[in-house]
Design a protein around this motif. Sequence first.
Motif, short mmCIF file in Angstrom:
data_model
loop_
_atom_site.label_atom_id
_atom_site.label_comp_id
_atom_site.label_asym_id
_atom_site.label_seq_id
_atom_site.Cartn_x
_atom_site.Cartn_y
_atom_site.Cartn_z
N PRO A 195 6.77 6.39 -0.15
CA PRO A 195 7.20 4.98 -0.21
C PRO A 195 6.08 4.01 0.13
CG PRO A 195 8.03 6.04 1.77
CD PRO A 195 7.41 7.13 0.95
N GLU A 196 6.16 2.87 -0.52
CA GLU A 196 5.22 1.77 -0.26
C GLU A 196 5.50 1.14 1.10
OE1 GLU A 196 4.26 -1.61 -3.22
OE2 GLU A 196 5.98 -2.30 -2.06
N VAL A 197 4.45 0.63 1.71
CA VAL A 197 4.59 -0.17 2.92
C VAL A 197 3.90 -1.51 2.69
CG1 VAL A 197 4.69 1.84 4.44
CG2 VAL A 197 2.50 0.73 4.02
N PRO A 198 4.43 -2.60 3.22
CA PRO A 198 3.77 -3.89 3.08
C PRO A 198 2.63 -4.02 4.08
CG PRO A 198 5.81 -4.15 4.29
CD PRO A 198 5.75 -2.70 3.88
N GLY A 199 1.49 -4.46 3.61
CA GLY A 199 0.36 -4.71 4.50
C GLY A 199 0.48 -6.08 5.13
N ALA A 200 1.59 -6.30 5.83
CA ALA A 200 1.84 -7.60 6.46
C ALA A 200 0.81 -7.85 7.56
CB ALA A 200 3.26 -7.63 7.03
N LEU A 201 0.34 -9.08 7.64
CA LEU A 201 -0.75 -9.41 8.55
C LEU A 201 -0.48 -10.71 9.28
CD1 LEU A 201 -3.72 -8.63 6.13
CD2 LEU A 201 -3.06 -7.24 8.11
N GLU A 202 -1.04 -10.82 10.48
CA GLU A 202 -1.05 -12.08 11.21
C GLU A 202 -2.09 -13.02 10.60
OE1 GLU A 202 -1.01 -11.57 15.63
OE2 GLU A 202 -1.37 -9.47 15.10
N LYS A 203 -2.06 -14.27 11.00
CA LYS A 203 -3.11 -15.20 10.59
C LYS A 203 -4.46 -14.63 11.03
CE LYS A 203 -2.66 -19.68 11.28
NZ LYS A 203 -2.67 -21.02 11.93
N GLY A 204 -5.40 -14.57 10.09
CA GLY A 204 -6.71 -14.01 10.42
C GLY A 204 -6.74 -12.50 10.41
N GLY A 205 -5.69 -11.88 9.90
CA GLY A 205 -5.66 -10.43 9.83
C GLY A 205 -6.41 -9.91 8.61
N PHE A 206 -6.67 -8.62 8.62
CA PHE A 206 -7.30 -8.01 7.45
C PHE A 206 -6.85 -6.56 7.31
CE2 PHE A 206 -10.21 -7.13 10.95
CZ PHE A 206 -10.72 -5.87 10.71
N LEU A 207 -6.78 -6.15 6.07
CA LEU A 207 -6.54 -4.74 5.73
C LEU A 207 -7.89 -4.07 5.53
CD1 LEU A 207 -3.67 -4.73 3.08
CD2 LEU A 207 -3.55 -3.77 5.38
N LEU A 208 -8.09 -2.96 6.17
CA LEU A 208 -9.19 -2.06 5.85
C LEU A 208 -8.58 -0.95 5.01
CD1 LEU A 208 -12.16 -0.97 6.39
CD2 LEU A 208 -11.10 0.36 8.23
N ILE A 209 -8.95 -0.84 3.72
CA ILE A 209 -8.33 0.17 2.89
C ILE A 209 -9.38 1.02 2.19
CG2 ILE A 209 -6.35 -1.34 2.52
CD1 ILE A 209 -7.14 -1.58 -0.39
N HIS A 210 -9.05 2.29 2.05
CA HIS A 210 -9.84 3.22 1.24
C HIS A 210 -9.84 2.68 -0.18
CE1 HIS A 210 -10.99 6.86 -0.92
NE2 HIS A 210 -11.20 7.50 0.21
N VAL A 232 0.85 -1.19 0.00
CA VAL A 232 0.00 0.00 0.00
C VAL A 232 0.88 1.24 0.00
CG1 VAL A 232 -1.80 1.26 1.24
CG2 VAL A 232 -1.80 -1.24 1.27
N ILE A 233 0.47 2.27 -0.73
CA ILE A 233 1.18 3.55 -0.70
C ILE A 233 0.39 4.49 0.20
CG2 ILE A 233 2.04 5.51 -2.03
CD1 ILE A 233 2.49 3.65 -4.33
#
Length: 512
Positions: free
Chosen positions: A158-173, A141-142
């Motif tokens: 700069p870009e950042v990785p949307g790294a997640l734990e098991k069962g994680g989720f990104l909420l993104i615009h 994500v930028i």
Amino acid sequence: MTDLKLLSDAQMQQFLAHGYLCLKTELPPSFHDAIYARFDEIIGQDAPISPGNNLLPYVPDLTAVFEDANVKGALTSVLGKDYVMHPHRALHNNMPGTDAQTTHKDSYWGYTRRVRNHRPRWVMIMYVPQETPVERGPTGVIPGSQYQLQNPDQTIMPEVPGALEKGGFLLIHYDVWHHKMKNFTDLKRFMMKFEFIRMQPPAEPSWDHQDKSWTLQSLPGIDLTPVWQRQWSWLSGARLPDDDLSEAAVSDALANISNTDRSRRLEGVNMLARDPKAVAAHLDILGGLLSDPFEPVAIDAAYGMARVGADAIPALAQAMRDGDGVEPNVNRSSERGEAAAAGQVTRSASYGMVEIGKAAIPALLDLLQGGQQRVRTHACFALGEIEVADTAVMDALVEATQDAEPRVRINAVEALGLKPGTPASIQALTAALKDEDDQMRFSAAFSLAQLGPVAQPAVPALKMALSDTNRYVPGYAVEALERIGTPDALATLVPYLKTARWCPKTTPASTY
């Protein structure tokens, strides 16, 4: 169900500025393991078969994700209690060694469809059933990029990785620039993407709101404070803070605005925009920045101009005219910023008009009557975003649904969905369900869904829309019929749903 876990003020401000949040469901590890195994069965083999928009009936256990207290709380916080799930769904795989995807914005299922909102009306949930560190190819994500059409320069954003734990989720615009990152591991990575849309304007804060002040804790790569604070004000009802800049501070801001360095120009605009008196004294300078080659400067200049209200309308209206023309006939390139320069002046000025609000309506009505394609499109957009529904506005938008240009018609139809329903607007939206342009038809169905019970006269047309050739028109028609909720609407809806029923237990190995 447990109580919703609403976002905090800090999280909401982080979302408005950065365009995303990394969160996690409360579901147990065993749930995610079972979902991973199911995903692996569906698309994790050598000959993957993607269920596409049938993902939810294909894997009905996924409904638990959307009832999770954290997921539902996050969606409620950003979109309010009244939101809907978009009929598009996707299951994305990222196999070992798969290369990165091109950075892009997602389309709105039609590349000429709409002016992109700055207000948070549309978000995505990206859920992963497995641990997804940076080396396993998460979504990149930028931060802060959701308000611009330019493909961001990653030397300053700069870009950042949307790294997640098991069962994680990104909420993104929905409009944030993002992409699939390269998977460097020998492990599979699955991600499920669902979209959600706000149905009503905010009447009050829908998150765990404690403090109206803007106290953002961390900046993304660029500072769009004038934009961020406006979104915060729209959601929370907070009044924008005014600064009283010294002569020296104004002089410094003007010097920065004249600088060849784009970051310095942005800094100067943001400084000047803090003081309405300074903005009023230098409207001509800010107006000239609407064509700045660095789009964030143009955007913040337009929002800065809006700080003086009606006094900025002549300059913004003229800017919209100056940037008028015909939008290029783009396709997927529009997702990659290749058409960003086209229409920047008109587009940026229209955002300023939206923030001025009611006072801008007469000028927007004039632009709608006298402009070319680009101006008429953005005038419809702005009239929709301004929460006024007087007779002149409604009549103009209804008339615009018959415009010769699809872009204008589509944005007029979307604008009517943001207004209280009237007999004339419902008739116009009903007629739009038969438009030759499929984007027009699914926009009309969605607008009728927003209107709810008052759209009851559209039920016969919505029944016909259930057999539309475009895959999203029936999806929105279902939503509209359910939200209308009258006996005849439900009598139309239930037989269609019975016929459309999907049996998730039927597979090639088990057909009956």
